[in-house]
Every structure is written in structure tokens, then in C-alpha cells.
Motif scaffolding. Sequence first.
Motif, PDB file in Angstrom:
ATOM      1  N   VAL A  94       0.852  -1.193   0.000  1.00  0.00           N
ATOM      2  CA  VAL A  94       0.000   0.000   0.000  1.00  0.00           C
ATOM      3  C   VAL A  94       0.885   1.239   0.000  1.00  0.00           C
ATOM      4  O   VAL A  94       1.940   1.257   0.650  1.00  0.00           O
ATOM      5  N   ALA A  95       0.468   2.267  -0.718  1.00  0.00           N
ATOM      6  CA  ALA A  95       1.189   3.542  -0.708  1.00  0.00           C
ATOM      7  C   ALA A  95       0.203   4.698  -0.701  1.00  0.00           C
ATOM      8  O   ALA A  95      -0.846   4.629  -1.356  1.00  0.00           O
ATOM      9  N   ILE A  96       0.532   5.739   0.056  1.00  0.00           N
ATOM     10  CA  ILE A  96      -0.286   6.950   0.145  1.00  0.00           C
ATOM     11  C   ILE A  96       0.651   8.158   0.032  1.00  0.00           C
ATOM     12  O   ILE A  96       1.661   8.232   0.727  1.00  0.00           O
ATOM     13  N   ALA A  97       0.292   9.095  -0.834  1.00  0.00           N
ATOM     14  CA  ALA A  97       1.083  10.317  -1.019  1.00  0.00           C
ATOM     15  C   ALA A  97       0.385  11.481  -0.330  1.00  0.00           C
ATOM     16  O   ALA A  97      -0.826  11.674  -0.498  1.00  0.00           O
ATOM     17  N   GLY A  98       1.126  12.241   0.440  1.00  0.00           N
ATOM     18  CA  GLY A  98       0.610  13.445   1.083  1.00  0.00           C
ATOM     19  C   GLY A  98       1.254  14.686   0.506  1.00  0.00           C
ATOM     20  O   GLY A  98       2.047  14.626  -0.446  1.00  0.00           O
ATOM     21  N   GLU A  99       0.936  15.811   1.081  1.00  0.00           N
ATOM     22  CA  GLU A  99       1.454  17.077   0.571  1.00  0.00           C
ATOM     23  C   GLU A  99       2.966  17.169   0.715  1.00  0.00           C
ATOM     24  O   GLU A  99       3.652  17.705  -0.153  1.00  0.00           O
ATOM     25  N   ASN A 100       3.513  16.611   1.796  1.00  0.00           N
ATOM     26  CA  ASN A 100       4.959  16.675   2.017  1.00  0.00           C
ATOM     27  C   ASN A 100       5.526  15.358   2.543  1.00  0.00           C
ATOM     28  O   ASN A 100       6.550  15.349   3.224  1.00  0.00           O
ATOM     29  N   TYR A 101       4.842  14.266   2.265  1.00  0.00           N
ATOM     30  CA  TYR A 101       5.306  12.955   2.715  1.00  0.00           C
ATOM     31  C   TYR A 101       4.782  11.881   1.769  1.00  0.00           C
ATOM     32  O   TYR A 101       3.891  12.110   0.949  1.00  0.00           O
ATOM     33  N   CYS A 102       5.345  10.694   1.895  1.00  0.00           N
ATOM     34  CA  CYS A 102       4.833   9.526   1.176  1.00  0.00           C
ATOM     35  C   CYS A 102       5.000   8.310   2.077  1.00  0.00           C
ATOM     36  O   CYS A 102       6.038   8.153   2.735  1.00  0.00           O
ATOM     37  N   ILE A 103       3.972   7.480   2.124  1.00  0.00           N
ATOM     38  CA  ILE A 103       4.004   6.268   2.934  1.00  0.00           C
ATOM     39  C   ILE A 103       3.959   5.059   2.006  1.00  0.00           C
ATOM     40  O   ILE A 103       3.106   4.977   1.119  1.00  0.00           O
ATOM     41  N   ILE A 104       4.900   4.139   2.208  1.00  0.00           N
ATOM     42  CA  ILE A 104       4.927   2.882   1.475  1.00  0.00           C
ATOM     43  C   ILE A 104       4.948   1.770   2.514  1.00  0.00           C
ATOM     44  O   ILE A 104       5.823   1.741   3.390  1.00  0.00           O
ATOM     45  N   ALA A 105       3.989   0.863   2.437  1.00  0.00           N
ATOM     46  CA  ALA A 105       3.861  -0.188   3.450  1.00  0.00           C
ATOM     47  C   ALA A 105       3.645  -1.534   2.787  1.00  0.00           C
ATOM     48  O   ALA A 105       3.043  -1.624   1.713  1.00  0.00           O
ATOM     49  N   ALA A 106       4.104  -2.594   3.453  1.00  0.00           N
ATOM     50  CA  ALA A 106       3.901  -3.960   2.959  1.00  0.00           C
ATOM     51  C   ALA A 106       4.040  -4.927   4.119  1.00  0.00           C
ATOM     52  O   ALA A 106       4.740  -4.646   5.098  1.00  0.00           O
ATOM     53  N   ASP A 107       3.361  -6.059   4.002  1.00  0.00           N
ATOM     54  CA  ASP A 107       3.491  -7.083   5.040  1.00  0.00           C
ATOM     55  C   ASP A 107       4.743  -7.920   4.777  1.00  0.00           C
ATOM     56  O   ASP A 107       5.392  -7.788   3.735  1.00  0.00           O
ATOM     57  N   THR A 108       5.090  -8.777   5.727  1.00  0.00           N
ATOM     58  CA  THR A 108       6.349  -9.524   5.640  1.00  0.00           C
ATOM     59  C   THR A 108       6.142 -11.020   5.441  1.00  0.00           C
ATOM     60  O   THR A 108       7.090 -11.790   5.528  1.00  0.00           O
ATOM     61  N   ARG A 109       4.927 -11.458   5.163  1.00  0.00           N
ATOM     62  CA  ARG A 109       4.667 -12.887   4.972  1.00  0.00           C
ATOM     63  C   ARG A 109       5.002 -13.298   3.534  1.00  0.00           C
ATOM     64  O   ARG A 109       4.644 -12.604   2.582  1.00  0.00           O
ATOM     65  N   MET A 110       5.674 -14.446   3.410  1.00  0.00           N
ATOM     66  CA  MET A 110       5.966 -15.020   2.090  1.00  0.00           C
ATOM     67  C   MET A 110       5.414 -16.441   2.077  1.00  0.00           C
ATOM     68  O   MET A 110       5.816 -17.279   2.877  1.00  0.00           O
ATOM     69  N   SER A 111       4.487 -16.702   1.169  1.00  0.00           N
ATOM     70  CA  SER A 111       3.785 -17.989   1.145  1.00  0.00           C
ATOM     71  C   SER A 111       3.840 -18.609  -0.238  1.00  0.00           C
ATOM     72  O   SER A 111       4.163 -17.955  -1.224  1.00  0.00           O
ATOM     73  N   THR A 112       3.514 -19.883  -0.275  1.00  0.00           N
ATOM     74  CA  THR A 112       3.225 -20.554  -1.539  1.00  0.00           C
ATOM     75  C   THR A 112       2.149 -21.589  -1.265  1.00  0.00           C
ATOM     76  O   THR A 112       2.282 -22.413  -0.360  1.00  0.00           O
ATOM     77  N   GLY A 113       1.057 -21.511  -1.991  1.00  0.00           N
ATOM     78  CA  GLY A 113      -0.073 -22.384  -1.696  1.00  0.00           C
ATOM     79  C   GLY A 113      -0.591 -22.132  -0.294  1.00  0.00           C
ATOM     80  O   GLY A 113      -0.873 -21.000   0.093  1.00  0.00           O
ATOM     81  N   THR A 151       8.252 -18.009   5.032  1.00  0.00           N
ATOM     82  CA  THR A 151       8.915 -17.184   6.046  1.00  0.00           C
ATOM     83  C   THR A 151       7.971 -16.077   6.477  1.00  0.00           C
ATOM     84  O   THR A 151       7.104 -15.653   5.715  1.00  0.00           O
ATOM     85  N   ARG A 152       8.153 -15.616   7.703  1.00  0.00           N
ATOM     86  CA  ARG A 152       7.330 -14.532   8.242  1.00  0.00           C
ATOM     87  C   ARG A 152       8.090 -13.204   8.283  1.00  0.00           C
ATOM     88  O   ARG A 152       7.579 -12.219   8.804  1.00  0.00           O
ATOM     89  N   GLU A 153       9.299 -13.176   7.748  1.00  0.00           N
ATOM     90  CA  GLU A 153      10.165 -11.999   7.896  1.00  0.00           C
ATOM     91  C   GLU A 153      10.786 -11.582   6.568  1.00  0.00           C
ATOM     92  O   GLU A 153      11.960 -11.246   6.506  1.00  0.00           O
ATOM     93  N   MET A 154      10.012 -11.600   5.502  1.00  0.00           N
ATOM     94  CA  MET A 154      10.514 -11.214   4.189  1.00  0.00           C
ATOM     95  C   MET A 154      10.015  -9.816   3.837  1.00  0.00           C
ATOM     96  O   MET A 154       8.836  -9.619   3.559  1.00  0.00           O
ATOM     97  N   SER A 155      10.910  -8.851   3.849  1.00  0.00           N
ATOM     98  CA  SER A 155      10.522  -7.482   3.521  1.00  0.00           C
ATOM     99  C   SER A 155      10.270  -7.356   2.024  1.00  0.00           C
ATOM    100  O   SER A 155      11.030  -7.878   1.204  1.00  0.00           O
ATOM    101  N   LYS A 156       9.199  -6.656   1.667  1.00  0.00           N
ATOM    102  CA  LYS A 156       8.848  -6.447   0.262  1.00  0.00           C
ATOM    103  C   LYS A 156       9.212  -5.040  -0.215  1.00  0.00           C
ATOM    104  O   LYS A 156       8.933  -4.684  -1.357  1.00  0.00           O
ATOM    105  N   VAL A 157       9.782  -4.230   0.660  1.00  0.00           N
ATOM    106  CA  VAL A 157      10.090  -2.839   0.334  1.00  0.00           C
ATOM    107  C   VAL A 157      11.601  -2.660   0.263  1.00  0.00           C
ATOM    108  O   VAL A 157      12.326  -3.117   1.149  1.00  0.00           O
ATOM    109  N   MET A 158      12.058  -2.000  -0.786  1.00  0.00           N
ATOM    110  CA  MET A 158      13.486  -1.695  -0.919  1.00  0.00           C
ATOM    111  C   MET A 158      13.674  -0.186  -1.026  1.00  0.00           C
ATOM    112  O   MET A 158      12.978   0.486  -1.796  1.00  0.00           O
TER     113      MET A 158
END
Length: 238
Positions: free
Chosen positions: A34-53, A58-65
Motif C-alpha cells: 500500500v502507498a499513500i502520497a501526502g502534501e509533504n510525505y509519502c508512505i509505502i507499506a507492505a506485510d512480511t509474509r511469504m507464502s506458496t499455496g 517465512t514470516r520476515e521477508m521485507s517487500k520494500v526496498m
Amino acid sequence: MQLSAGSSHLNAATQQPIQQATWSPYDNNGGTCVAIAGENYCIIAADTRMSTGYSILTREMSKVMKLNDKVLLASAGFNADAKTLQKMLQTRQVMYQHNHNKPMSCPAMAQLLSNTLYYKRFFPYYTFNILGGLDNEGKGAVYTYDAIGSYERTGYSCQGSGQALIMPILDNQLKAISPLVMPLTGGATPLTEEEAIDLVKDCFATAGERDIYTGDTVEIFVVNSTGVHLHKQALKLD
């Protein structure tokens, strides 16, 4: 490797279904950004769960670089493609900084990401990307993409497995009733930074309750004039 039996293909001798091996170069490891842009800021967020089926890898995989002090990239989908794409953009950013003695701007990085995705359009990266940061005027900017590089600048966006759950919330809270009643001001949302952080937390809390591929922890990166700041909130673990 998956084995599938087709009832229309029978062994002539035994009259049993022939097992045919199939393989795909892609996998969907889930996750929500999720990302939200403000007048003088920007927020980028993501969860850390990595699944298959139905398995959590893993529960600690960052999706943001963090690409530089004003630009971040969040990627959901196939984790291997996401990491490859992020590393490529990071390399191009370092080369640009060495050649021009300045970091790449957010609009320039947005165009570079579009070009990179389009270049791979015949064997695309299976990723769902959001790029966010501050533009040349210090205003929040969010760019949302499809798999082959088509993009637009918006005030907010959501990608990944929880998109269908979160996007209606963002539309309800942030979208103007009509451009004629409340015109958009540069794509920025009217929320303060604290209000936007609370909204993101609420979005991930509700998505984590209903989407098995979203959970564990949400990382909330805030980009403003003082730099990049990280907030975390725990989500459901099941």
C-alpha cells in the motif's frame, strides 16, 4: 513439478489416464503493498509474509526496498522476480549517482521502472509494483504499475493479494466525491502524516483477518524531508 491427469488422454494398452508433467517458471508468493502520497510525505507499506499455496515459507521477508533517500519500491507477487527487479534498479541508481553526482529523482526512477518492465514484456517479471517517494518539489508521489510497465501517478494505490480488500477502503476514505466538487491537488491526499499511518494500519489489520497471504508484520516506511522512517505493527500469525 506438478503431475496432472487428463481424462481425455488414455493409455491405449491400459486405458488409464496418462500422467503429464507440467512446470511453470512463476509462483505467486502473495503479500500486499500500500502507498499513500501526502502534501509533504509519502508512505509505502507492505506485510512480511511469504507464502506458496497453503504453506508459509517465512514470516520476515521485507517487500520494500529503499532505492535512495527519497524513493522506495514495494513489490508483491513472485519473490524471486521481485528481488531480481529491485537489485537491477538499485544497480542502475548507483550507476546514475556515480555518473551525475546526484541521486535519481522519483519521477526519473518511475520512468526507469516502466522501461525495465516493458523491456521484459515477452517474459515479464511476475511482480506487482508500487513506487513512492518525494518528487522534485518535495511533494509525495505514488506510481502504480501493471506487469509490463504501464503506470500512472496517483494519490494512493494498493497491489498484491489483499488489493480487493484494501482498495475499497482507500477509495472510501481518500477518493473525492467528484473532481468537480473537490478537485485533486497534484495527486496528494488530504490526510496528515499521522492520519495516513493510522489508515494504513487499519487497512492491513482488516486484510490480515481475511487474506491468508497477508499477515505477520506490516512495515510502514514514511518518506519526508527528514529522511526515511520505519514503523512496524504486528498482524495475525495464522
